[in-house]
Write an enzyme that holds these catalytic residues in place. Structure first.
Site, PDB file in Angstrom:
ATOM      1  N   ASP A   1      45.981 -28.427 -13.603  1.00 20.82           N
ATOM      2  CA  ASP A   1      44.716 -28.617 -14.319  1.00 20.82           C
ATOM      3  C   ASP A   1      43.585 -29.023 -13.375  1.00 20.82           C
ATOM      4  OD1 ASP A   1      43.088 -28.628 -16.527  1.00 20.82           O
ATOM      5  OD2 ASP A   1      43.693 -30.631 -17.199  1.00 20.82           O
TER       6      ASP A   1
ATOM      7  N   LEU B   1      64.865 -20.456  -4.944  1.00 25.49           N
ATOM      8  CA  LEU B   1      64.057 -21.097  -5.989  1.00 25.49           C
ATOM      9  C   LEU B   1      63.813 -20.149  -7.170  1.00 25.49           C
ATOM     10  CD1 LEU B   1      61.958 -23.414  -6.826  1.00 25.49           C
ATOM     11  CD2 LEU B   1      60.254 -22.024  -5.651  1.00 25.49           C
TER      12      LEU B   1
ATOM     13  N   HIS C   1      39.574 -21.119 -10.172  1.00 25.43           N
ATOM     14  CA  HIS C   1      40.867 -20.464 -10.424  1.00 25.43           C
ATOM     15  C   HIS C   1      41.340 -19.730  -9.166  1.00 25.43           C
ATOM     16  CE1 HIS C   1      40.588 -21.726 -14.487  1.00 25.43           C
ATOM     17  NE2 HIS C   1      39.637 -20.888 -14.843  1.00 25.43           N
TER      18      HIS C   1
END
Ligand code: IPE
Ligand code: IPE
Ligand code: MG
Length: 254
Positions: free
Chosen positions: A21, A132, A38
């Site tokens: 955020d 991962l 962004h």
């Protein structure tokens, strides 16, 4: 000295979930358009994915776009979708090089075709990787997830596949979009907001929560290490007493 050296590699969280955020405010504070934030946020994603892979974290879930985010201005939504599709396409080779498997959770049907296609392609192209597992929560909200789980269970009860009195916690988990992943042990939210915003409400039941004022575009590997160190200093009790936990870990060591 990097915080990395202080991390106990035998006590890593199995699964880290992050609410990324603060992109918009980060950009606006610099007099820039929210989309610029962004774009910079993608750089943080690269760093944190790499950091987790290097450490040997097994699961990383990133909250990239919520169901509620569809209500943002159209230009921001379109910009985000294009950025997502483009980034994923560009990153496939790096994901493969680092043995990272990409997975997606959320209501993918709501995505524009080009975004859905590039995401599905990336999931396909990385599915054999065994390092991962990177889970992107996209067009995701926990209430949507729980609702579709309830509908799935109802349909299977109706068709006789399961009996109502057979439903237990495992049944419910099976119908969640996260059924293939363990619950997050550490949940990080950046940008100084102290809320969950419809993210993994069921799965975060016993996660350790870590909040930082750092905006997502400023969040780097050292911040990640800081969060993991903080996690490692906590005593996770799961309803028991501190004494019980201490006795259990003492016997574990023998
Ligand atoms: C997080 O940053 C990214 C998304 C929700 C897509 P925000 O866009 O929410 O940034 P702020 O919170 O407005 O600063
Ligand atoms: C949560 O951030 C969703 C993502 C990070 C993708 P928001 O910025 O949308 O959350 P609220 O609206 O501040 O709760
Ligand atoms: Mg926000």
């Amino acid at each position: 000295m990097s915080q990395l050296d202080k991390i106990d590699k035998n006590q890593l969280p199995l699964h880290i979930a992050i609410i990324m955020d603060g992109n918009g405010r980060w950009a606006q504070e610099k007099g820039e358009d929210r989309l610029f934030g962004h774009y910079q946020g993608v750089e943080s994603v690269r760093n944190i994915v790499e950091g987790c892979a290097e450490l040997g974290i097994e699961y990383l879930t990133l909250y990239a776009f919520s169901t509620e985010n569809w209500d943002r201005p159209e230009t921001e939504v379109t910009g985000l979708m294009e950025l997502l599709a483009q980034t994923i396409r560009q990153e496939v080779s790096t994901l493969n090089k680092n043995n990272i498997k990409l997975q997606m959770i959320g209501n993918i049907e709501m995505l524009p075709d080009y975004a859905r296609q590039s995401l599905q392609e990336a999931v396909d192209l990385t599915k054999a990787n065994s390092g991962l597992t990177l889970i992107i929560a996209l067009s995701y909200s926990s209430r949507w997830e729980l609702l579709q789980a309830v509908k799935g269970i109802a349909a299977d009860v109706k068709s006789g596949k399961i009996m109502p009195d057979q439903i237990n916690e495992n049944t419910l988990r099976h119908y969640l979009v996260t059924s293939a992943f363990p619950d997050p042990e550490l949940m990080i939210r950046t940008s100084g907001e102290y809320r969950i915003s419809n993210f993994l409400l069921y799965q975060l039941a016993y996660a350790e929560l870590y909040f930082t004022d750092t905006r997502w575009p400023d969040f780097g590997k050292e911040h990640l290490y800081e969060a993991i160190l903080n996690f490692q200093q906590r005593q996770r009790r799961f309803g028991k007493t501190g004494d019980q936990i201490q006795r259990e870990s003492a016997t574990d060591m023998h």
